[in-house]
Design an enzyme around this catalytic site. Structure first.
Site, PDB file in Angstrom:
ATOM      1  N   CYS A   1       0.804  -1.232   0.000  1.00  0.00           N
ATOM      2  CA  CYS A   1       0.000   0.000   0.000  1.00  0.00           C
ATOM      3  C   CYS A   1       0.840   1.287   0.000  1.00  0.00           C
ATOM      4  O   CYS A   1       0.295   2.379  -0.197  1.00  0.00           O
ATOM      5  CB  CYS A   1      -0.964  -0.006   1.180  1.00  0.00           C
TER       6      CYS A   1
ATOM      7  N   HIS B   1      -2.543   6.743   4.256  1.00  0.00           N
ATOM      8  CA  HIS B   1      -1.086   6.740   4.425  1.00  0.00           C
ATOM      9  C   HIS B   1      -0.504   8.030   3.814  1.00  0.00           C
ATOM     10  O   HIS B   1      -0.984   8.513   2.783  1.00  0.00           O
ATOM     11  CB  HIS B   1      -0.452   5.561   3.688  1.00  0.00           C
TER      12      HIS B   1
HETATM   13  N1  LIG Z   1      -5.118  -2.849   5.186  1.00  0.00           N
HETATM   14  C1  LIG Z   1      -4.424  -2.318   4.186  1.00  0.00           C
HETATM   15  O1  LIG Z   1      -4.316  -1.066   4.041  1.00  0.00           O
HETATM   16  C2  LIG Z   1      -3.722  -3.206   3.229  1.00  0.00           C
HETATM   17  C3  LIG Z   1      -3.154  -2.618   2.121  1.00  0.00           C
HETATM   18  C4  LIG Z   1      -2.477  -3.430   1.215  1.00  0.00           C
HETATM   19  C5  LIG Z   1      -2.405  -4.777   1.449  1.00  0.00           C
HETATM   20  N2  LIG Z   1      -2.976  -5.329   2.543  1.00  0.00           N
HETATM   21  C6  LIG Z   1      -2.905  -6.792   2.703  1.00  0.00           C
HETATM   22  O2  LIG Z   1      -4.225  -7.306   2.447  1.00  0.00           O
HETATM   23  C7  LIG Z   1      -4.452  -8.441   3.271  1.00  0.00           C
HETATM   24  C8  LIG Z   1      -5.723  -8.215   4.100  1.00  0.00           C
HETATM   25  O3  LIG Z   1      -5.499  -7.094   4.935  1.00  0.00           O
HETATM   26  P1  LIG Z   1      -6.650  -6.465   5.844  1.00  0.00           P
HETATM   27  O4  LIG Z   1      -6.115  -5.184   6.318  1.00  0.00           O
HETATM   28  O5  LIG Z   1      -7.948  -6.498   5.146  1.00  0.00           O
HETATM   29  O6  LIG Z   1      -6.676  -7.511   7.079  1.00  0.00           O
HETATM   30  P2  LIG Z   1      -7.859  -7.826   8.097  1.00  0.00           P
HETATM   31  O7  LIG Z   1      -8.722  -6.642   8.300  1.00  0.00           O
HETATM   32  O8  LIG Z   1      -7.193  -8.432   9.276  1.00  0.00           O
HETATM   33  O9  LIG Z   1      -8.715  -8.948   7.360  1.00  0.00           O
HETATM   34  C9  LIG Z   1      -8.223 -10.256   7.163  1.00  0.00           C
HETATM   35  C10 LIG Z   1      -9.273 -11.085   6.463  1.00  0.00           C
HETATM   36  O10 LIG Z   1      -8.749 -12.404   6.307  1.00  0.00           O
HETATM   37  C11 LIG Z   1      -9.727 -13.339   6.784  1.00  0.00           C
HETATM   38  N3  LIG Z   1      -9.101 -14.581   7.236  1.00  0.00           N
HETATM   39  C12 LIG Z   1      -8.324 -14.799   8.318  1.00  0.00           C
HETATM   40  N4  LIG Z   1      -7.983 -16.118   8.395  1.00  0.00           N
HETATM   41  C13 LIG Z   1      -8.588 -16.723   7.345  1.00  0.00           C
HETATM   42  C14 LIG Z   1      -8.648 -18.057   6.886  1.00  0.00           C
HETATM   43  N5  LIG Z   1      -8.001 -19.045   7.504  1.00  0.00           N
HETATM   44  N6  LIG Z   1      -9.370 -18.328   5.778  1.00  0.00           N
HETATM   45  C15 LIG Z   1     -10.044 -17.341   5.134  1.00  0.00           C
HETATM   46  N7  LIG Z   1     -10.030 -16.049   5.514  1.00  0.00           N
HETATM   47  C16 LIG Z   1      -9.305 -15.743   6.610  1.00  0.00           C
HETATM   48  C17 LIG Z   1     -10.386 -12.603   7.937  1.00  0.00           C
HETATM   49  O11 LIG Z   1     -11.584 -13.260   8.269  1.00  0.00           O
HETATM   50  P3  LIG Z   1     -12.177 -13.209   9.761  1.00  0.00           P
HETATM   51  O12 LIG Z   1     -12.869 -11.879   9.889  1.00  0.00           O
HETATM   52  O13 LIG Z   1     -13.128 -14.358   9.757  1.00  0.00           O
HETATM   53  O14 LIG Z   1     -11.033 -13.388  10.703  1.00  0.00           O
HETATM   54  C18 LIG Z   1     -10.571 -11.233   7.295  1.00  0.00           C
HETATM   55  O15 LIG Z   1     -11.684 -11.251   6.423  1.00  0.00           O
HETATM   56  C19 LIG Z   1      -3.190  -8.625   4.107  1.00  0.00           C
HETATM   57  O16 LIG Z   1      -2.340  -9.552   3.471  1.00  0.00           O
HETATM   58  C20 LIG Z   1      -2.556  -7.254   4.091  1.00  0.00           C
HETATM   59  O17 LIG Z   1      -1.163  -7.278   4.280  1.00  0.00           O
HETATM   60  C21 LIG Z   1      -3.646  -4.583   3.435  1.00  0.00           C
END
Ligand SMILES: NC(=O)c1ccc[n+]([C@@H]2O[C@H](COP(=O)([O-])OP(=O)(O)OC[C@H]3O[C@@H](n4cnc5c(N)ncnc54)[C@H](OP(=O)(O)O)[C@@H]3O)[C@@H](O)[C@H]2O)c1
Length: 341
Positions: free
Chosen positions: A132, A248
């Site tokens: 990001c 950010h």
């Molecule tokens: N946040 C950002 O700004 C951003 C930007 C770029 C990239 N990313 C990347 O994008 C990804 C997601 O980030 P996020 O910020 O959205 O994280 P998040 O809010 O923690 O969400 C994680 C998601 O993954 C699901 N999950 C966890 N364990 C799982 C499993 N075993 N099987 C299927 N789904 C599962 C969670 O479901 P539950 O709700 O059921 O736990 C939730 O829907 C990460 O790899 C992160 O590094 C994030």
């Protein structure tokens, strides 16, 4: 008319997953069926899609029957395991995690920076979406690279807690509530307090490489070099988590190969499709992370020459990490490829 697709969003309950759903709805992505998956804990949970709510299922290896395209917004571990299963079934996987970004056989695409690399659906059926910070940074650097060439990049970032997922947002909210109520805040997902603080290690509990770079700093450097096809570009990054909910920001020092007129460099940035220049600091006009929230472009301001430094530009850039830095980039890739599936 675009072909309608069977779409899956994996990680639909998370920060990026929810933003992805909002953008798919907003952009009227050609959806035939939409299947939502998350962990076992979310089985049966409902998440919004436009005016309706859709139920979430637990992800399992048979989740990919009758799916054309799957957006992954989960941890790298889950993405690695399930992209392998889905791509073998011929499903196009667009992965927001860092699981596939270093694999040179898998395209790593930042819109407005290297989307020209994307012509066809890749044989591997996986496309990685950059970090990001790497997305807005390469959007800023690309037009400058084309016009003047790049010599050296130094950035410092100010990254919102939403970049660390839902639990980090919950942690900041809870800490602010506790402090305003004279209660000792719990640390939550961070090792140090994040409320009214700044943490110069992303992730907070992560490893540092032999150069002393945090995982986030190493990702930003490696991905930026890869996207811009400059594997030896001298580059340094200091990535800092700040107590902002979303958006950010980064301060960039950009040494160019050729001399430049300041006004001409501003025009180069302003004419770039991925950027909006907001730059009249004398009148208090410059981007803030709050301004960037909900925007599809990276906002750039405080553009100036670095005194005493040859060919060097300084600027400040802000972007919505969930949208520009993640979900929108994934949807743009899908929109480009949907008729080729
Ligand atoms: N946040 C950002 O700004 C951003 C930007 C770029 C990239 N990313 C990347 O994008 C990804 C997601 O980030 P996020 O910020 O959205 O994280 P998040 O809010 O923690 O969400 C994680 C998601 O993954 C699901 N999950 C966890 N364990 C799982 C499993 N075993 N099987 C299927 N789904 C599962 C969670 O479901 P539950 O709700 O059921 O736990 C939730 O829907 C990460 O790899 C992160 O590094 C994030």
């Amino acid at each position: 008319m675009k072909k309608k697709l069977n779409v899956a969003v994996i990680g639909a309950t998370g920060m990026v997953g929810k933003e992805l759903l909002a953008i798919l709805h907003e952009q009227k992505f050609p959806i035939d069926t939409l299947s939502l998956f998350a962990s076992k804990n979310s089985q049966g949970k409902k998440v919004p899609f436009g005016d309706i709510e859709l139920a979430v299922d637990e992800l399992n290896p048979s989740s990919f029957d009758k799916i054309d395209i799957a957006f992954f917004a989960t941890s790298s571990e889950t993405a690695k395991e399930y992209c392998a299963i889905a791509s073998k079934k011929g499903i196009l996987c667009i992965d927001k995690s860092s699981a596939h970004r270093e694999d040179l056989s898998i395209p790593l695409i930042a819109w407005y920076a290297n989307d020209e690399e994307l012509n066809e659906v890749p044989a591997c059926r996986i496309i990685a979406v950059p970090n990001c910070v790497a997305i807005p940074l390469t959007q800023v650097l690309k037009p400058l690279q084309q016009e003047y060439g790049l010599r050296k990049i130094i950035i410092s970032t100010y990254q919102a807690v939403s970049g660390a997922g839902q639990t980090a947002v919950d942690t900041l909210q809870q800490q602010v509530r506790d402090l305003f109520n004279m209660r000792e805040p719990k640390l939550g997902v961070f090792d140090q307090r994040i409320a009214f603080n700044a943490i110069c290690s992303i992730p907070n509990k992560g490893d540092f490489d032999i150069n002393g770079n945090s995982e986030e700093e190493a990702k930003v450097i490696n991905e930026t070099r890869r996207i811009l096809k400059e594997p030896d570009l001298p580059m340094a990054a200091t990535c800092v988590r700040v107590p902002i909910f979303n958006g950010h920001s980064m301060s960039c020092l950009i040494e160019l190969q050729n001399d430049f007129e300041l006004e001409a460099a501003k025009r180069v940035l302003a004419n770039s499709d991925g950027l909006v220049v907001i730059d009249n600091p004398q009148r208090g006009i410059f981007p803030t992370p709050l301004d960037a929230c909900g925007e599809n472009k990276t906002l750039v301001g405080r553009i100036r020459k670095a005194p005493g430094m040859k060919n060097t530009l300084l600027l400040w850039a802000c972007s919505d990490n969930l949208r520009t830095g993640a979900a929108l980039n994934a949807v743009r890739i899908a929109e480009f490829l949907c008729d080729k599936l």
